[in-house]
Every structure is written in C-alpha cells, then in structure tokens.
Scaffold this motif. Structure first.
Motif, short mmCIF file in Angstrom:
data_model
loop_
_atom_site.label_atom_id
_atom_site.label_comp_id
_atom_site.label_asym_id
_atom_site.label_seq_id
_atom_site.Cartn_x
_atom_site.Cartn_y
_atom_site.Cartn_z
N SER A 53 6.03 7.29 7.79
CA SER A 53 6.87 6.11 8.13
C SER A 53 6.62 5.64 9.43
O SER A 53 6.59 6.50 10.27
CB SER A 53 8.47 6.54 7.89
N LEU A 54 6.53 4.40 9.91
CA LEU A 54 6.43 3.98 11.36
C LEU A 54 7.74 3.84 12.08
O LEU A 54 7.67 3.62 13.17
CB LEU A 54 5.39 2.94 11.39
N VAL A 62 -6.82 5.31 6.06
CA VAL A 62 -5.61 4.74 6.48
C VAL A 62 -5.48 3.24 6.02
O VAL A 62 -6.08 2.45 6.33
CB VAL A 62 -5.48 4.53 8.15
N GLN A 63 -4.41 3.21 5.13
CA GLN A 63 -3.98 1.76 4.79
C GLN A 63 -2.74 1.45 4.95
O GLN A 63 -1.62 2.56 5.11
CB GLN A 63 -4.35 1.80 3.23
N ARG A 64 -2.45 0.08 5.03
CA ARG A 64 -1.08 -0.40 5.15
C ARG A 64 -0.29 -0.29 4.03
O ARG A 64 -0.79 -0.54 2.96
CB ARG A 64 -0.94 -1.65 5.74
N LEU A 68 2.43 3.31 6.72
CA LEU A 68 0.79 3.44 6.57
C LEU A 68 0.70 4.56 5.35
O LEU A 68 1.62 5.62 5.09
CB LEU A 68 0.48 4.37 7.91
N LEU A 69 -0.32 4.63 4.71
CA LEU A 69 -0.64 5.28 3.58
C LEU A 69 -1.88 6.10 3.76
O LEU A 69 -2.99 5.49 4.14
CB LEU A 69 -1.01 4.49 2.28
N LEU A 70 -1.95 7.54 3.86
CA LEU A 70 -2.98 8.30 4.21
C LEU A 70 -3.52 8.81 3.20
O LEU A 70 -2.95 9.61 2.37
CB LEU A 70 -2.55 9.47 5.34
#
Length: 280
Positions: free
Chosen positions: A246-247, A187-189, A194-196
């Motif tokens: 998307s958050l 999990v990256q910002r 967030l990028l999975l």
C-alpha cells in the motif's frame, strides 16, 4: 344589583414574537456507506480432521500480522479493496498461502491447518540426538536423519551379498534455493497501490523453481528523489510469487527506487537495489 359570571380565560394562540408551530424533524437518511478503505476480513482457524479450534496461529495480510485468539478467530479491519496475500503459520502445521480478492463489506475466510506428519526412526544406542532447526518464522523443523549402517551376519563362502540399489531422491526445496545467487522484482500498478512480483535466479541466469519454503522480504520503496513511498515486511513461498504493498494514498511516480532484502531458509541474504520502471 350587578351579576358577575365566571368565565374561563381565553388563551391567545398568537403570541407576538413566538412561533408556536412545531418544526418537523429532518428526514432520516439511510446508513452511511462504508468508506472504500474500511473492508473487513475475518475467519476461524481449525485443525483439519479434528475440527479443533486453533489459538496462537500467526495470520498475515500483506505486511500486517496478528495471532488468532482462544476461539481460533482472527479479524483484519480497514482494508482496501483488491488482491491481498493471506498467510497462516503455526509450529507443527503445514502453512497456508492464499491470494484473495477483497471486494466490499465483511468477507469471511475460514482456514483448516493440516498437521505435519513424519515417521520417526527407531532409536539405536549409536544414534546421536536429532538436531532441531529454528526457522525464521519461529517454527521448528527436524532434518532427515542419516541412516545408520545395518549390521549383517558374517557371510559364508557360498553366499555373496548383493549390494542394495542406491535410492534416488528429488532435491528438496531448501537445496534448490541454495542455488539462488540473485533476485529481481517486477513493479506494477495495482489500483492506487503497487504489486511486487519476485524471481530468484541461479548464477547462470536461469530461474530457481521451488515451492513451499518461505523467503522473508523487507522492502523500502521511494521516489527517484529519495522520498519514501512505502516500506514493510512480507514473505514469498515460490518463484514468481507476488504481493500488494500500500502507498497510503501517496501517488506513485513513473520510476521508483527499490531497496529490498530477501532472507532465504539457509540464512543466505540477497539484495535488490535499483531504479525500476513502474509497469501498467
């Protein structure tokens, strides 16, 4: 004798209490710029070779999907800038999987779907009906038929039949995925989202290398205190594949709780339930 003269009445231009001066309209400004989360991605889907417009193609942007209209047209609105996963699938066509970078305004991405071509074996009286496999995305696939033994003439004493060499074939993507017993996620910002990134592994920990077959994913991401951040569905088509979630403007925490289910083509289910550090 008094003489009277006809004079036109004089209108006063200074009427008390009323300003007769006409106000100038306020200056007009330029068009209001599009908000940052109002980007548009659109395009037309055609069949490769014939250029025929293809309706009914399922087009997915991250977790949002739609079907192309009668003119093969699709359009996604209210998109945020950044990297997105574009996937197009239709029965009897090779799926398209692209990673795009959205910048601003309206972006056009036309697609060409390649028909699936396969040589059908000649039917024999002993051949049984070929089974049809229903894939998770609604499309169908036909497994490779088992070759029937070829009848040969009775050999004469002087003739010795030579055995044919057994052909060696590369393992298919599906059989490679059968070796997957566990999965992990990085999990990256990615800007405000967030990028999975997903990895499938064998029982010995070695990564499973495959490409083409679709693995469907359902995800739930929450804070360590179980406050939901985002959820949805998507798919990956190779090891190390990734997509952006998307958050919705919600701030991410340093660690997130993930609950992810992966459905493989052989209907095997892998799960990831862990507290993960957010990288970047």
């Amino acid at each position: 004798m008094l003489s009277t003269s006809c004079q036109e009445p004089v209108l006063s231009t200074n009427t008390p209490g009323k300003d007769m001066t006409q106000e100038s309209p306020p200056p007009t400004t330029g068009a209001t710029p599009l908000p940052q989360n109002n980007l548009v991605l659109q395009g037309v889907i055609q069949e490769a070779g014939t250029q025929r417009l293809l309706p009914g193609v399922t087009v997915r942007i991250n977790t949002t999907s739609q079907v192309s209209d009668e003119a093969g047209f699709f359009r996604f609105e209210n998109l945020a800038p950044g990297e997105v996963k574009l996937i197009a699938t239709a029965p009897n066509y090779v799926p398209i999987n692209r990673t795009l970078e959205l910048t601003a305004g309206t972006q056009t991405e036309d697609l060409m779907l390649q028909p699936v071509t396969a040589s059908s074996p000649s039917p024999t009286p002993e051949a049984s009906p070929t089974p049809i496999i229903l894939l998770p995305d609604g499309s169908t696939a036909t497994p490779e038929p088992t070759p029937m033994p070829t009848a040969t003439a009775t050999p004469t004493p002087s003739a010795t039949p030579t055995p044919e060499a057994t052909p060696t074939t590369e393992p298919s993507a599906s059989s490679t995925l059968n070796e997957a017993t566990q999965a992990s996620v990085l999990v990256q910002r990615k800007n405000e989202d967030l990028l999975l990134t997903f990895t499938l592994n064998k029982s010995n920990g070695a990564p499973v290398q495959w490409s083409g077959d679709q693995v469907f994913i359902e995800y739930y991401i929450a804070t360590p205190g179980d406050e939901i951040l985002t959820s949805g569905k998507s798919l990956i088509t190779s090891n190390g594949d990734r997509f952006v979630v998307s958050l919705g403007g919600r701030p991410s925490t340093e660690m997130v709780k993930v609950d992810i289910t992966l459905l493989l083509p052989n209907q095997q289910v892998l799960t990831i339930q862990d507290l993960v550090n957010v990288q970047g």
